[in-house]
Design a protein around this motif. Sequence first.
Motif, PDB file in Angstrom:
ATOM      1  N   ASN A   1    -153.630 -23.411  93.445  1.00  0.00           N
ATOM      2  CA  ASN A   1    -154.073 -23.475  94.830  1.00  0.00           C
ATOM      3  C   ASN A   1    -155.315 -24.694  94.777  1.00  0.00           C
ATOM      4  OD1 ASN A   1    -153.019 -21.134  96.267  1.00  0.00           O
ATOM      5  ND2 ASN A   1    -154.025 -20.229  94.485  1.00  0.00           N
ATOM      6  N   HIS A   2    -155.138 -25.507  95.829  1.00  0.00           N
ATOM      7  CA  HIS A   2    -156.034 -26.716  96.035  1.00  0.00           C
ATOM      8  C   HIS A   2    -157.489 -26.726  95.955  1.00  0.00           C
ATOM      9  CE1 HIS A   2    -152.332 -29.691  97.350  1.00  0.00           C
ATOM     10  NE2 HIS A   2    -151.887 -28.030  96.789  1.00  0.00           N
ATOM     11  N   GLN A   3    -158.062 -25.610  96.579  1.00  0.00           N
ATOM     12  CA  GLN A   3    -159.430 -25.489  96.507  1.00  0.00           C
ATOM     13  C   GLN A   3    -160.089 -24.299  95.512  1.00  0.00           C
ATOM     14  OE1 GLN A   3    -161.044 -26.848 100.093  1.00  0.00           O
ATOM     15  NE2 GLN A   3    -163.171 -26.166  99.776  1.00  0.00           N
ATOM     16  N   ALA A   4    -159.387 -23.257  95.611  1.00  0.00           N
ATOM     17  CA  ALA A   4    -159.892 -22.321  95.061  1.00  0.00           C
ATOM     18  C   ALA A   4    -158.802 -20.972  94.763  1.00  0.00           C
ATOM     19  CB  ALA A   4    -161.400 -21.631  95.458  1.00  0.00           C
ATOM     20  N   GLY A   5    -158.888 -20.275  93.839  1.00  0.00           N
ATOM     21  CA  GLY A   5    -157.759 -19.351  93.880  1.00  0.00           C
ATOM     22  C   GLY A   5    -158.416 -18.089  94.432  1.00  0.00           C
ATOM     23  N   PHE A   6    -159.374 -17.656  94.439  1.00  0.00           N
ATOM     24  CA  PHE A   6    -160.126 -16.624  95.192  1.00  0.00           C
ATOM     25  C   PHE A   6    -161.325 -17.218  95.710  1.00  0.00           C
ATOM     26  CE2 PHE A   6    -162.988 -12.592  95.421  1.00  0.00           C
ATOM     27  CZ  PHE A   6    -161.892 -12.143  96.499  1.00  0.00           C
ATOM     28  N   ASP A   7    -161.556 -17.091  97.109  1.00  0.00           N
ATOM     29  CA  ASP A   7    -162.645 -17.845  97.723  1.00  0.00           C
ATOM     30  C   ASP A   7    -163.239 -16.680  98.743  1.00  0.00           C
ATOM     31  OD1 ASP A   7    -164.166 -20.237  98.782  1.00  0.00           O
ATOM     32  OD2 ASP A   7    -163.229 -19.388 100.698  1.00  0.00           O
ATOM     33  N   VAL A   8    -164.710 -16.576  98.600  1.00  0.00           N
ATOM     34  CA  VAL A   8    -165.512 -15.628  99.407  1.00  0.00           C
ATOM     35  C   VAL A   8    -166.406 -16.829  99.913  1.00  0.00           C
ATOM     36  CG1 VAL A   8    -167.120 -13.883  99.635  1.00  0.00           C
ATOM     37  CG2 VAL A   8    -165.494 -13.469  97.966  1.00  0.00           C
ATOM     38  N   SER A   9    -166.514 -16.895 101.382  1.00  0.00           N
ATOM     39  CA  SER A   9    -167.364 -17.768 102.133  1.00  0.00           C
ATOM     40  C   SER A   9    -167.356 -17.456 103.540  1.00  0.00           C
ATOM     41  CB  SER A   9    -166.984 -19.433 101.568  1.00  0.00           C
ATOM     42  OG  SER A   9    -165.609 -19.532 102.363  1.00  0.00           O
ATOM     43  N   ALA A  10    -168.133 -18.391 104.144  1.00  0.00           N
ATOM     44  CA  ALA A  10    -168.116 -18.504 105.699  1.00  0.00           C
ATOM     45  C   ALA A  10    -167.583 -19.257 106.234  1.00  0.00           C
ATOM     46  CB  ALA A  10    -169.625 -18.671 106.060  1.00  0.00           C
ATOM     47  N   LEU A  11    -166.158 -19.824 105.744  1.00  0.00           N
ATOM     48  CA  LEU A  11    -165.064 -20.754 106.546  1.00  0.00           C
ATOM     49  C   LEU A  11    -164.433 -20.069 107.530  1.00  0.00           C
ATOM     50  CD1 LEU A  11    -163.651 -22.524 103.260  1.00  0.00           C
ATOM     51  CD2 LEU A  11    -164.800 -23.620 105.065  1.00  0.00           C
ATOM     52  N   GLY A  12    -164.414 -18.892 107.699  1.00  0.00           N
ATOM     53  CA  GLY A  12    -163.694 -18.299 108.972  1.00  0.00           C
ATOM     54  C   GLY A  12    -164.234 -18.447 110.398  1.00  0.00           C
ATOM     55  N   THR A  13    -163.641 -18.098 111.310  1.00  0.00           N
ATOM     56  CA  THR A  13    -164.203 -18.547 112.531  1.00  0.00           C
ATOM     57  C   THR A  13    -165.224 -17.928 113.000  1.00  0.00           C
ATOM     58  OG1 THR A  13    -163.125 -18.425 114.872  1.00  0.00           O
ATOM     59  CG2 THR A  13    -162.770 -16.465 113.519  1.00  0.00           C
ATOM     60  N   SER A  14    -165.720 -16.900 112.306  1.00  0.00           N
ATOM     61  CA  SER A  14    -167.076 -16.191 112.791  1.00  0.00           C
ATOM     62  C   SER A  14    -168.226 -16.832 111.701  1.00  0.00           C
ATOM     63  CB  SER A  14    -166.944 -14.995 112.681  1.00  0.00           C
ATOM     64  OG  SER A  14    -166.753 -14.295 111.466  1.00  0.00           O
ATOM     65  N   SER A  15    -167.895 -17.657 110.760  1.00  0.00           N
ATOM     66  CA  SER A  15    -168.948 -18.122 109.714  1.00  0.00           C
ATOM     67  C   SER A  15    -169.640 -16.955 109.087  1.00  0.00           C
ATOM     68  CB  SER A  15    -169.834 -18.874 110.312  1.00  0.00           C
ATOM     69  OG  SER A  15    -169.252 -20.135 110.769  1.00  0.00           O
ATOM     70  N   VAL A  16    -168.970 -15.809 108.726  1.00  0.00           N
ATOM     71  CA  VAL A  16    -169.503 -14.812 108.205  1.00  0.00           C
ATOM     72  C   VAL A  16    -168.622 -14.520 106.832  1.00  0.00           C
ATOM     73  CG1 VAL A  16    -169.801 -12.011 108.250  1.00  0.00           C
ATOM     74  CG2 VAL A  16    -170.026 -13.663 109.978  1.00  0.00           C
ATOM     75  N   ALA A  17    -169.207 -14.651 105.611  1.00  0.00           N
ATOM     76  CA  ALA A  17    -168.820 -14.449 104.553  1.00  0.00           C
ATOM     77  C   ALA A  17    -168.294 -12.690 104.077  1.00  0.00           C
ATOM     78  CB  ALA A  17    -169.458 -14.869 103.370  1.00  0.00           C
TER      79      ALA A  17
ATOM     80  N   ASN B   1    -155.781 -23.632  89.038  1.00  0.00           N
ATOM     81  CA  ASN B   1    -156.104 -24.045  90.501  1.00  0.00           C
ATOM     82  C   ASN B   1    -156.846 -25.566  90.382  1.00  0.00           C
ATOM     83  OD1 ASN B   1    -155.564 -21.570  92.466  1.00  0.00           O
ATOM     84  ND2 ASN B   1    -156.686 -20.776  90.909  1.00  0.00           N
ATOM     85  N   VAL B   2    -156.521 -26.290  91.552  1.00  0.00           N
ATOM     86  CA  VAL B   2    -156.939 -27.663  91.538  1.00  0.00           C
ATOM     87  C   VAL B   2    -158.374 -27.726  91.253  1.00  0.00           C
ATOM     88  CG1 VAL B   2    -157.118 -29.702  92.734  1.00  0.00           C
ATOM     89  CG2 VAL B   2    -155.067 -28.448  92.587  1.00  0.00           C
ATOM     90  N   TRP B   3    -159.320 -27.068  92.026  1.00  0.00           N
ATOM     91  CA  TRP B   3    -160.649 -26.968  91.911  1.00  0.00           C
ATOM     92  C   TRP B   3    -161.190 -25.765  91.170  1.00  0.00           C
ATOM     93  CZ3 TRP B   3    -163.622 -28.888  96.797  1.00  0.00           C
ATOM     94  CH2 TRP B   3    -163.139 -30.311  97.301  1.00  0.00           C
ATOM     95  N   ASP B   4    -161.520 -24.764  91.722  1.00  0.00           N
ATOM     96  CA  ASP B   4    -162.245 -23.683  91.175  1.00  0.00           C
ATOM     97  C   ASP B   4    -161.347 -22.485  90.959  1.00  0.00           C
ATOM     98  OD1 ASP B   4    -164.831 -25.011  90.998  1.00  0.00           O
ATOM     99  OD2 ASP B   4    -164.616 -24.790  93.101  1.00  0.00           O
ATOM    100  N   GLY B   5    -161.630 -21.628  89.976  1.00  0.00           N
ATOM    101  CA  GLY B   5    -161.135 -20.368  89.978  1.00  0.00           C
ATOM    102  C   GLY B   5    -161.333 -19.269  90.907  1.00  0.00           C
ATOM    103  N   VAL B   6    -162.745 -18.890  90.885  1.00  0.00           N
ATOM    104  CA  VAL B   6    -163.280 -18.215  91.800  1.00  0.00           C
ATOM    105  C   VAL B   6    -164.505 -18.920  92.345  1.00  0.00           C
ATOM    106  CG1 VAL B   6    -164.542 -16.011  92.172  1.00  0.00           C
ATOM    107  CG2 VAL B   6    -162.759 -16.039  90.485  1.00  0.00           C
ATOM    108  N   ALA B   7    -164.392 -18.864  93.754  1.00  0.00           N
ATOM    109  CA  ALA B   7    -165.549 -19.523  94.465  1.00  0.00           C
ATOM    110  C   ALA B   7    -166.339 -18.705  95.480  1.00  0.00           C
ATOM    111  CB  ALA B   7    -165.294 -20.730  95.158  1.00  0.00           C
TER     112      ALA B   7
ATOM    113  N   TYR C   1    -165.912 -19.731  87.482  1.00  0.00           N
ATOM    114  CA  TYR C   1    -166.742 -19.052  88.601  1.00  0.00           C
ATOM    115  C   TYR C   1    -167.729 -19.945  89.076  1.00  0.00           C
ATOM    116  CZ  TYR C   1    -169.216 -15.698  90.849  1.00  0.00           C
ATOM    117  OH  TYR C   1    -170.262 -14.855  91.825  1.00  0.00           O
ATOM    118  N   TRP C   2    -167.672 -20.244  90.429  1.00  0.00           N
ATOM    119  CA  TRP C   2    -168.518 -21.052  90.906  1.00  0.00           C
ATOM    120  C   TRP C   2    -169.368 -20.110  92.043  1.00  0.00           C
ATOM    121  CZ3 TRP C   2    -167.564 -24.720  95.602  1.00  0.00           C
ATOM    122  CH2 TRP C   2    -168.551 -25.678  95.774  1.00  0.00           C
ATOM    123  N   GLN C   3    -170.810 -20.244  91.988  1.00  0.00           N
ATOM    124  CA  GLN C   3    -171.518 -19.342  92.930  1.00  0.00           C
ATOM    125  C   GLN C   3    -172.039 -20.341  93.800  1.00  0.00           C
ATOM    126  OE1 GLN C   3    -171.926 -16.106  93.100  1.00  0.00           O
ATOM    127  NE2 GLN C   3    -173.048 -16.269  94.955  1.00  0.00           N
TER     128      GLN C   3
END
Length: 555
Positions: free
Chosen positions: A268-284, A298-304, A327-329
């Motif tokens: 995957n281009h950015q992260a394999g597993f992503d937890v963040s506020a990128l969704g429409t409500s900006s809630v992680a 994955n092209v960038w990070d494994g877990v972000a 793993y990227w926190q």
Amino acid sequence: MTRIAEPLVADARAHGLAGDGTTDDRPALAALVDSLGAAYAADGRPRTIVCPAGAYAIHDEGIRWRSGVSLIGAGPGATRFLLANPSRPAGPTPLAVFTTREHGAGRDNHLADCTFAHFEIDGSGVSLPAYDVAAKGLFLQYVLRGRFHDLYIHDTGATGFGCDFLQDSVVDAVRAVRCGRLNNGEEEGGAGIGIGIGGWGDTERLAVTACTTVGNGTSGIFFELQKWHWTPPRGIRVVGCHAEGNRFGISDWGADGLVVSACTMTANHQAGFDVSALGTSSVAGRGGIATGCVIDGNVWDGVAIGNTPGPYTVEGSRISRNGRYGYWQHNLGPSVRGVPPLPGDADHSCADITVTGNDIWGNALDGVFVDSPVVDACIAGNRVRGNGRQVSPASTGGGASVVYERLSVRDASAGWVPDGHAGKMIAAGSQRAVVVANTATELVLAPVRPGAATAWPEGTPREGTAYRLPDAPPVRAGITLGARTDTPTIRDNRVWDRGGHRTQTHGLRTTAHGTCMSPRVHDNDLEGNTVAATAFTTPPAGGVWYRNLGLDPSP
């Protein structure tokens, strides 16, 4: 014996559908759905439409679905629904649609007892002047007791399977490929499987199992809280799925206690597993568990993981060969999509992150990198080895020895360390591309976007074009604390590099921006790294340190 006045199973061909790939079958299918939906409303007995093998053209607008109506085909490849909009150039045309905006969908006006199974949706015939989130394969909201099984959805302009608020439902063996083809990678939607959550309250009982998502514009699979003030729901499970070549593999953008188990997330281009506020409500997401997964290449990070208040657990997984960190926190910043995120900004502390029992190896930079404030983190029982592959110094070239292809660069005069440029950005003229791997003379590049056939946004550079590769960072550790880290537990980890070409410089380090306040650091094996066991740019403060091989009892 009472005779059933109306059959519970309707053959689509007997009700006017041609299935010849040319005739617009939308009017006949819409009429049949309305008829069977009215019958269900009258007697409460679900009906089923059986579509024999054939190609069923659906033109210009989606079919408003009704409760109690199921659609069953003869299998993907046999029963195909071909979406197109020849008479409505701005019409997004999903196969089935039932939404809050158009139909007043809600908890008290929902779809119930519907099954969609054994067919294919081809969205390649929908052409739009601009991206439209409604250009989906299925677009249903507020579904109760839904069953989605053995579907192949591909080439839709927006999300392939784009259904929200699925209660007591199962999404199983759905294959979504090249969906979100009109999404530029930064817009909402555009996933293979995208599921909005929160509409049913604090619990949404949903299982997503054995699904495959490849080359989709944003996430392979995402869960997205739809309104920032809604309660993140519990009850969602993802088991045995595969996400490959998407922007993100699997994303948690607002669930509580999401369980992701036995999944593979690769390339995957950015992260394999992503937890963040990128969704429409900006809630992680928060309180989730990712366990027993393979998160590789994955092209960038494994877990972000970022923007979450915590807790979150990543355990028992292989996290390997990713282009930056294993793993990227992190945190995204003070605002995402213009909506105040919950929690706050890049200075917000995340509590109770657990990274335990993982095999973290072969990543281009650090194995674990803490890049935003955390409190009470636990990094325990991991094997962190052979990371920091990005060792090659800066490099330039050009002229007769340099040949460019759509997804590679060859320089016959180079002598690069294998994978020593992994994760770097190569500049060729005015263009840039990401290196995912390299041999002594060839760089393998990531496509410019998921599903693209080239790494070059402006076309393949001419042979001989001069290129530049940046230098490698001098320090690439197994575990790095690069932000405020209060009362962490770091124990029982083995952090080392004994490979043929050693690249991991240190076992444990702090950066100039990182602190290690009142930690519990014990029973780690930090011997065998290329430079030293530790590198403390900011000295740790207080805490308890004991039985750490390669490190004195106190820092």
